[in-house]
Design a protein around this motif. Structure first.
Motif, PDB file in Angstrom:
ATOM      1  N   ASP A 549      31.062  44.111  17.083  1.00  0.00           N
ATOM      2  CA  ASP A 549      30.186  45.074  17.741  1.00  0.00           C
ATOM      3  C   ASP A 549      30.337  45.030  19.254  1.00  0.00           C
ATOM      4  O   ASP A 549      30.063  46.028  19.929  1.00  0.00           O
ATOM      5  CB  ASP A 549      28.726  44.785  17.385  1.00  0.00           C
ATOM      6  N   ALA A 550      30.715  43.887  19.795  1.00  0.00           N
ATOM      7  CA  ALA A 550      30.867  43.744  21.242  1.00  0.00           C
ATOM      8  C   ALA A 550      31.760  42.536  21.506  1.00  0.00           C
ATOM      9  O   ALA A 550      31.976  41.696  20.632  1.00  0.00           O
ATOM     10  CB  ALA A 550      29.512  43.567  21.931  1.00  0.00           C
ATOM     11  N   ARG A 551      32.252  42.458  22.736  1.00  0.00           N
ATOM     12  CA  ARG A 551      33.084  41.326  23.147  1.00  0.00           C
ATOM     13  C   ARG A 551      32.588  40.792  24.482  1.00  0.00           C
ATOM     14  O   ARG A 551      32.063  41.552  25.311  1.00  0.00           O
ATOM     15  CB  ARG A 551      34.555  41.749  23.287  1.00  0.00           C
ATOM     16  N   TRP A 552      32.722  39.508  24.663  1.00  0.00           N
ATOM     17  CA  TRP A 552      32.405  38.927  25.964  1.00  0.00           C
ATOM     18  C   TRP A 552      33.340  39.506  27.019  1.00  0.00           C
ATOM     19  O   TRP A 552      34.559  39.581  26.808  1.00  0.00           O
ATOM     20  CB  TRP A 552      32.563  37.409  25.911  1.00  0.00           C
ATOM     21  N   PHE A 553      32.772  39.858  28.167  1.00  0.00           N
ATOM     22  CA  PHE A 553      33.537  40.488  29.249  1.00  0.00           C
ATOM     23  C   PHE A 553      33.601  39.502  30.406  1.00  0.00           C
ATOM     24  O   PHE A 553      32.843  39.588  31.363  1.00  0.00           O
ATOM     25  CB  PHE A 553      32.846  41.789  29.655  1.00  0.00           C
ATOM     26  N   VAL A 554      34.538  38.545  30.312  1.00  0.00           N
ATOM     27  CA  VAL A 554      34.598  37.488  31.317  1.00  0.00           C
ATOM     28  C   VAL A 554      35.013  38.028  32.676  1.00  0.00           C
ATOM     29  O   VAL A 554      34.643  37.462  33.719  1.00  0.00           O
ATOM     30  CB  VAL A 554      35.538  36.359  30.852  1.00  0.00           C
ATOM     31  N   ASP A 555      35.744  39.140  32.714  1.00  0.00           N
ATOM     32  CA  ASP A 555      36.122  39.709  34.009  1.00  0.00           C
ATOM     33  C   ASP A 555      34.896  40.139  34.810  1.00  0.00           C
ATOM     34  O   ASP A 555      34.913  40.113  36.050  1.00  0.00           O
ATOM     35  CB  ASP A 555      37.062  40.903  33.820  1.00  0.00           C
ATOM     36  N   PHE A 556      33.852  40.548  34.114  1.00  0.00           N
ATOM     37  CA  PHE A 556      32.606  40.890  34.817  1.00  0.00           C
ATOM     38  C   PHE A 556      32.112  39.682  35.604  1.00  0.00           C
ATOM     39  O   PHE A 556      31.702  39.796  36.767  1.00  0.00           O
ATOM     40  CB  PHE A 556      31.558  41.348  33.808  1.00  0.00           C
ATOM     41  N   TYR A 557      32.146  38.506  34.962  1.00  0.00           N
ATOM     42  CA  TYR A 557      31.750  37.272  35.654  1.00  0.00           C
ATOM     43  C   TYR A 557      32.645  37.014  36.863  1.00  0.00           C
ATOM     44  O   TYR A 557      32.158  36.667  37.942  1.00  0.00           O
ATOM     45  CB  TYR A 557      31.812  36.090  34.683  1.00  0.00           C
ATOM     46  N   HIS A 558      33.943  37.162  36.695  1.00  0.00           N
ATOM     47  CA  HIS A 558      34.854  36.877  37.809  1.00  0.00           C
ATOM     48  C   HIS A 558      34.611  37.825  38.983  1.00  0.00           C
ATOM     49  O   HIS A 558      34.722  37.416  40.140  1.00  0.00           O
ATOM     50  CB  HIS A 558      36.305  36.995  37.339  1.00  0.00           C
ATOM     51  N   HIS A 559      34.281  39.055  38.696  1.00  0.00           N
ATOM     52  CA  HIS A 559      33.966  39.998  39.768  1.00  0.00           C
ATOM     53  C   HIS A 559      32.603  39.703  40.392  1.00  0.00           C
ATOM     54  O   HIS A 559      32.444  39.768  41.613  1.00  0.00           O
ATOM     55  CB  HIS A 559      33.968  41.432  39.220  1.00  0.00           C
ATOM     56  N   LEU A 560      31.625  39.393  39.570  1.00  0.00           N
ATOM     57  CA  LEU A 560      30.265  39.218  40.054  1.00  0.00           C
ATOM     58  C   LEU A 560      30.072  37.879  40.762  1.00  0.00           C
ATOM     59  O   LEU A 560      29.432  37.812  41.825  1.00  0.00           O
ATOM     60  CB  LEU A 560      29.284  39.328  38.892  1.00  0.00           C
ATOM     61  N   ILE A 561      30.629  36.805  40.193  1.00  0.00           N
ATOM     62  CA  ILE A 561      30.416  35.462  40.744  1.00  0.00           C
ATOM     63  C   ILE A 561      31.677  34.980  41.464  1.00  0.00           C
ATOM     64  O   ILE A 561      31.669  34.771  42.670  1.00  0.00           O
ATOM     65  CB  ILE A 561      30.013  34.478  39.648  1.00  0.00           C
ATOM     66  N   GLY A 562      32.745  34.738  40.709  1.00  0.00           N
ATOM     67  CA  GLY A 562      34.048  34.488  41.317  1.00  0.00           C
ATOM     68  C   GLY A 562      34.217  33.145  42.002  1.00  0.00           C
ATOM     69  O   GLY A 562      34.870  33.064  43.041  1.00  0.00           O
ATOM     70  N   ASP A 563      33.692  32.083  41.416  1.00  0.00           N
ATOM     71  CA  ASP A 563      33.814  30.762  42.052  1.00  0.00           C
ATOM     72  C   ASP A 563      34.844  29.873  41.371  1.00  0.00           C
ATOM     73  O   ASP A 563      34.822  28.659  41.523  1.00  0.00           O
ATOM     74  CB  ASP A 563      32.464  30.049  42.051  1.00  0.00           C
ATOM     75  N   LYS A 564      35.770  30.453  40.611  1.00  0.00           N
ATOM     76  CA  LYS A 564      36.754  29.661  39.882  1.00  0.00           C
ATOM     77  C   LYS A 564      38.164  29.816  40.447  1.00  0.00           C
ATOM     78  O   LYS A 564      39.155  29.672  39.736  1.00  0.00           O
ATOM     79  CB  LYS A 564      36.743  30.063  38.395  1.00  0.00           C
ATOM     80  N   GLY A 565      38.252  30.114  41.732  1.00  0.00           N
ATOM     81  CA  GLY A 565      39.564  30.258  42.347  1.00  0.00           C
ATOM     82  C   GLY A 565      40.258  31.561  42.020  1.00  0.00           C
ATOM     83  O   GLY A 565      41.485  31.648  42.103  1.00  0.00           O
ATOM     84  N   GLU A 566      39.482  32.587  41.673  1.00  0.00           N
ATOM     85  CA  GLU A 566      40.083  33.877  41.344  1.00  0.00           C
ATOM     86  C   GLU A 566      40.797  34.476  42.553  1.00  0.00           C
ATOM     87  O   GLU A 566      40.460  34.194  43.708  1.00  0.00           O
ATOM     88  CB  GLU A 566      38.997  34.855  40.860  1.00  0.00           C
ATOM     89  N   GLY A 567      41.769  35.325  42.272  1.00  0.00           N
ATOM     90  CA  GLY A 567      42.551  35.956  43.324  1.00  0.00           C
ATOM     91  C   GLY A 567      41.905  37.227  43.848  1.00  0.00           C
ATOM     92  O   GLY A 567      40.793  37.602  43.448  1.00  0.00           O
ATOM     93  N   PRO A 568      42.612  37.929  44.736  1.00  0.00           N
ATOM     94  CA  PRO A 568      42.044  39.121  45.381  1.00  0.00           C
ATOM     95  C   PRO A 568      41.839  40.298  44.437  1.00  0.00           C
ATOM     96  O   PRO A 568      41.233  41.288  44.821  1.00  0.00           O
ATOM     97  CB  PRO A 568      43.084  39.453  46.457  1.00  0.00           C
ATOM     98  N   GLU A 569      42.331  40.184  43.209  1.00  0.00           N
ATOM     99  CA  GLU A 569      42.095  41.274  42.250  1.00  0.00           C
ATOM    100  C   GLU A 569      40.663  41.269  41.729  1.00  0.00           C
ATOM    101  O   GLU A 569      40.261  42.202  41.012  1.00  0.00           O
ATOM    102  CB  GLU A 569      43.075  41.175  41.070  1.00  0.00           C
ATOM    103  N   TYR A 570      39.890  40.245  42.080  1.00  0.00           N
ATOM    104  CA  TYR A 570      38.494  40.166  41.666  1.00  0.00           C
ATOM    105  C   TYR A 570      37.573  40.292  42.875  1.00  0.00           C
ATOM    106  O   TYR A 570      37.880  39.811  43.971  1.00  0.00           O
ATOM    107  CB  TYR A 570      38.206  38.852  40.945  1.00  0.00           C
ATOM    108  N   ALA A 571      36.393  40.885  42.661  1.00  0.00           N
ATOM    109  CA  ALA A 571      35.454  41.131  43.763  1.00  0.00           C
ATOM    110  C   ALA A 571      34.808  39.836  44.267  1.00  0.00           C
ATOM    111  O   ALA A 571      34.527  39.711  45.458  1.00  0.00           O
ATOM    112  CB  ALA A 571      34.373  42.116  43.315  1.00  0.00           C
ATOM    113  N   ARG A 572      34.489  38.899  43.356  1.00  0.00           N
ATOM    114  CA  ARG A 572      33.952  37.591  43.746  1.00  0.00           C
ATOM    115  C   ARG A 572      32.732  37.729  44.668  1.00  0.00           C
ATOM    116  O   ARG A 572      32.645  37.127  45.731  1.00  0.00           O
ATOM    117  CB  ARG A 572      35.037  36.756  44.426  1.00  0.00           C
ATOM    118  N   LEU A 573      31.768  38.532  44.257  1.00  0.00           N
ATOM    119  CA  LEU A 573      30.657  38.879  45.147  1.00  0.00           C
ATOM    120  C   LEU A 573      29.831  37.668  45.565  1.00  0.00           C
ATOM    121  O   LEU A 573      29.579  37.458  46.759  1.00  0.00           O
ATOM    122  CB  LEU A 573      29.745  39.904  44.463  1.00  0.00           C
ATOM    123  N   LEU A 574      29.345  36.883  44.607  1.00  0.00           N
ATOM    124  CA  LEU A 574      28.433  35.802  44.962  1.00  0.00           C
ATOM    125  C   LEU A 574      29.141  34.715  45.758  1.00  0.00           C
ATOM    126  O   LEU A 574      28.601  34.209  46.756  1.00  0.00           O
ATOM    127  CB  LEU A 574      27.807  35.201  43.697  1.00  0.00           C
TER     128      LEU A 574
END
Length: 818
Positions: A549-574
């Protein structure tokens, strides 16, 4: 001519169909045909007490022929649905049929069965046997694909009336011999047999079709509570002691693993994964246990879009103590959850795992609830308490690997030969990996080797696990751990080459699982932790998808929080807001994640993985201020930013979820190996420093659940301003392209300074005024309490002028009559 008796066994207590029709690749005269014939089936009761359907056909076979057959099930309203969820083994085919091979020398009568769920067929189960069958030595005929009859240990001496018996059935396809042995007070039998209950003789088991062994004995009630193991003589003649993979309870509730040595301690101190299995009556709880399960004024949600999910680890409860939490602690926590306003709980895995202090992501026994947490009674009591408060219960299931220490569980059950390690996928032959025997196993980026998904008995175990949780514990749905490991990540352990066949078999298994669960409980909620981006994950199984019915959307976390060393393709707001106080934030990039959340997702600002299963794990409130001490203005900014990311999650078009402790600003590390030492008193935080965050989470969850617009999948990005750190979007309910229905306007500013006048311009803003619904800057949430306009009146071109507080989310609403 051969008469074929076909029985379709539902394997579940509840009624899933009122009728059935057998169809197969033969004509009215029983000859092979591409035009399938149809035969009504007669409803009956199977040997397990569950509904079954039977039919007989006479087939005329002159040359070796493989017939294909299936069953249409009939609902109350007369509609039909296909009753065979499993696919044929051919990797190129998704056909869901059963096969029957016959030749001209076939016997005059043949029987075959299909069982939708085997949780009442394998393990230690009660069966009712007609008197004549007992006298003739039969134990009830509860076979699998081709059926089989068990054997009484005292043929010819059975009672003269129908009798209840206990039937032990275990799958050990390579074993030479199997016996049921019984454990004593310690709950453990050493490798040399020390610890057996000498007063009870072994029950020798008889081999049947498909590697299933059986033994039975008179009565069932007298056996309930007895501890047992299987003494398996493996194909090389060595003896192994094995637990029952269909065990409904392990007797151990502690951390001690004797590793085959003598053990004379107590079962309470013994690791459940290696302890004796326990005979448990799987039949329904007394009627009064579930009698007041539901409260009409607090309906339990039945659709994934209706949920606000709280990710809960039972082991992290029991505040103020270093022991692992229990279901009793969880029951006591239900009032807190109800006050918070969530309407769904997602439990970290609760099936039997090693030791007592664990997240649970290593299951040893897939029908046994973790004894140290309170076992079967504890889980049932928790589900009942949640349902009384209108809270759905989802359980996290781990079918991508077994426990790492499976010595007395799935590992080498009847063999010492790697390629015959029946529960585990093995590529090639033992000769292919002579220099590195483990090289034939398959890795899948989980913490163990991949299961043998092409083996029907392995799939049946996993299916039975989920169905038993639905039937016996009334859970409402499941989150399936790391499904990408099942259908995409499989690779040969020897050299990392992709294991394409394992990936295909994994997809087949997931479709079978989802379709079976939807057959048993059409409103079951199914969520996949899937990171593949494959759109088939949430496509219905009958349409070729996996059926979630649904899937976890981990990219949302990377864009919203982004504290795991994500690259510039993620927003990393927090993370960026906590490190850079004045620079731009990638609001435009984050807008894409907001829109993507509408694609049948679960979104979250934090889960157990992000909080404690990463090299950079820490709680979000610390990420919000770059780990600065949470005092004075620093704490204010930390909480304000958390309120903003909470609003962005709870008002996104995906189903929102947050991790326990987020709602009160938990700060201690939440790791899989130290969570008991780092427990935080959530009740105390709620009354103290976390009071404002708790109130914000409560009111945002309430807004989400009360608003058709917030629960819809509709979203339109109206405005992004990276330098100003502002984003605005619209949510609405009602048919696409129509203006009637509820609308929400959400404006979020992560700017550290207020905007006394901020202009938004978009055609969708035009029309009637927007009324304020919620401000995360309200004093009750710990905000500054900046005033909010009583209404935003748009100009003809859709311009509104609003005052934006610092670090705040504002929500406005309007209703259009159309």
């Amino acid at each position: 001519m051969t008469r074929v008796d076909i029985e379709y066994r539902t394997g579940v207590r509840g009624r899933i169909a009122v009728g059935a029709r057998l169809v197969g690749s033969w004509d009215a005269d029983g000859r092979p045909s591409d035009a399938w014939a149809s035969t009504p089936m007669v409803a009956t009761v199977g040997p397990d007490g569950c509904t079954a359907f039977r039919a007989s056909v006479t087939l005329d076979v002159h040359t070796p022929t493989t017939f294909r057959w299936g069953v249409w099930l009939v609902r109350d309203d007369g509609s039909q649905f296909w009753g065979i969820p499993g696919e044929v083994a051919d990797p190129a085919s998704t056909d869901q049929v059963r096969t029957l091979a016959l030749g001209p020398d076939a016997p005059a009568e043949v029987s075959t069965t299909f069982t939708l769920s085997g949780h009442h067929f394998l393990g230690a189960v009660p069966v009712t046997v007609p008197a004549d069958d007992v006298r003739d030595g039969a134990a009830g005929g509860v076979g699998g694909e081709h059926g089989s009859d068990g054997e009484s240990e005292s043929e010819g001496t059975g009672p003269t009336a129908d009798a209840e018996r206990i039937l032990f059935r275990v799958w050990a396809p390579y074993a030479r011999a199997v016996e049921v042995a019984f454990g004593g007070e310690s709950g453990y039998i050493a490798d040399d047999g020390h610890g057996e209950d000498a007063a009870i003789a072994h029950l020798p088991m008889r081999p049947g079709p498909d590697g299933v062994w059986e033994a039975s004995a008179e009565g069932f009630a007298d056996w309930a509570g007895r501890r047992y193991l299987y003494r398996v003589t493996r194909e090389d003649g060595s003896v192994a002691w094995r637990t029952d993979m269909y065990s409904r309870q392990q007797c151990g509730g502690g951390d001690v693993n004797p590793r085959g040595a003598h053990y004379d301690g107590t079962a309470a101190d013994l690791d459940g994964t290696v302890s004796c299995s326990v005979v448990v009556d799987p039949r329904p709880q007394p009627a009064d246990f579930w009698a007041d399960e539901f409260a009409p004024a607090r309906p339990v949600p039945r659709r994934v879009e209706e949920l606000v999910i709280y990710e809960l680890h039972v082991g992290a409860l029991g505040f103020g103590e270093t022991r692992a939490g229990t279901f009793a602690d969880a029951v006591a926590f239900v009032d807190y959850l109800a006050d918070l306003g969530v309407n769904a709980v997602e439990l970290l895995p609760v099936l039997e795992f090693s030791g007592t202090r664990s997240w649970g992501y290593g299951t040893s026994h897939f029908l046994a609830v973790e004894k140290s947490a309170g076992g079967r009674e504890g889980l049932a009591g928790f589900v009942r308490a949640c349902h009384r408060r209108g809270i759905a219960v989802l359980v996290d299931l781990v079918f991508n690997h077994y426990t790492q220490d499976a010595e007395r569980a799935a590992w080498m059950y009847g063999t010492t030969t790697p390629s015959h390690n029946a529960y585990y996928w093995y590529e090639g032959t033992d000769a292919d990996h002579a220099g590195f025997p483990d090289g034939g196993y398959v890795d899948n980026l989980s913490s163990g080797y991949a299961p043998r998904y092409h083996e029907e008995q392995v799939r049946a175990l996993f299916v039975a696990s989920a169905v038993a949780l639905l039937e016996e514990f009334h859970v409402d749905g499941f989150r399936l751990d790391q499904t990408t490991s099942i259908h995409l990540y499989n690779a040969l352990h020897a050299d990392g080459r992709p294991a394409a066949a394992a990936n295909v078999a994994g997809r087949k298994f997931l479709r079978e699982l989802c379709q079976t669960l939807k057959t048993v409980a059409p409103d079951v909620i199914l969520i996949a932790e899937d990171h593949s981006g494959w759109d088939a994950v949430t496509r219905p199984a009958p349409a070729g998808g996996l059926g979630f019915d649904a899937r976890w959307f981990v990219d949302f976390y990377h864009h919203l929080i982004g504290d795991k060393g994500e690259g510039p393709e993620y927003a990393r707001l927090l993370e960026t807001a906590g490190n850079d106080l004045t620079g731009p934030l990638a609001m435009g990039l984050f807008a894409g994640a907001l829109v993507g959340a509408a694609d049948r997702t679960v979104v979250y600002p934090e889960s157990h993985d992000e909080a404690g299963n990463s090299e950079h794990s820490e709680r979000n409130i610390l990420v919000a201020v770059n780990d600065a001490p949470l005092v004075g203005e620093t704490r204010w900014y930390a909480e304000a930013r958390i309120r903003c990311v909470t609003a962005l999650s709870l008002l996104a078009p995906g189903t929102p979820m947050f991790l326990m402790g987020d709602e009160v600003g938990a700060t201690k590390a939440y790791t899989y190996d130290h969570f008991t030492e780092d427990k935080e008193d959530l009740h105390g935080l709620r009354e103290g420093t976390g009071a404002g965050l708790f109130a914000a989470h409560r009111d945002l969850a309430g807004l989400r659940l009360a608003s058709p617009a917030a629960k819809s999948r509709d979203i339109e990005i109206l405005h992004t301003n990276d330098p100003a750190r502002v984003i605005a979007f619209r949510r609405w309910s009602g048919p696409a392209g129509e203006t009637r229905g509820e609308e929400l306007l959400v404006v979020v500013s992560l700017n550290n300074a207020p905007f006394p006048s901020y202009l938004l311009r978009h055609p969708s803003l035009s029309g009637t005024p927007w009324r304020p619904r919620l401000s995360t800057d309200a004093a009750t949430y710990g905000g500054r309490g900046a005033p909010v306009a009583e209404a935003l009146t748009p100009t003809a071109d859709g311009t509104v002028d609003l005052a934006l507080p610092a670090v705040a989310a504002l929500v406005f609403e309007r209703t259009n009559a159309g």
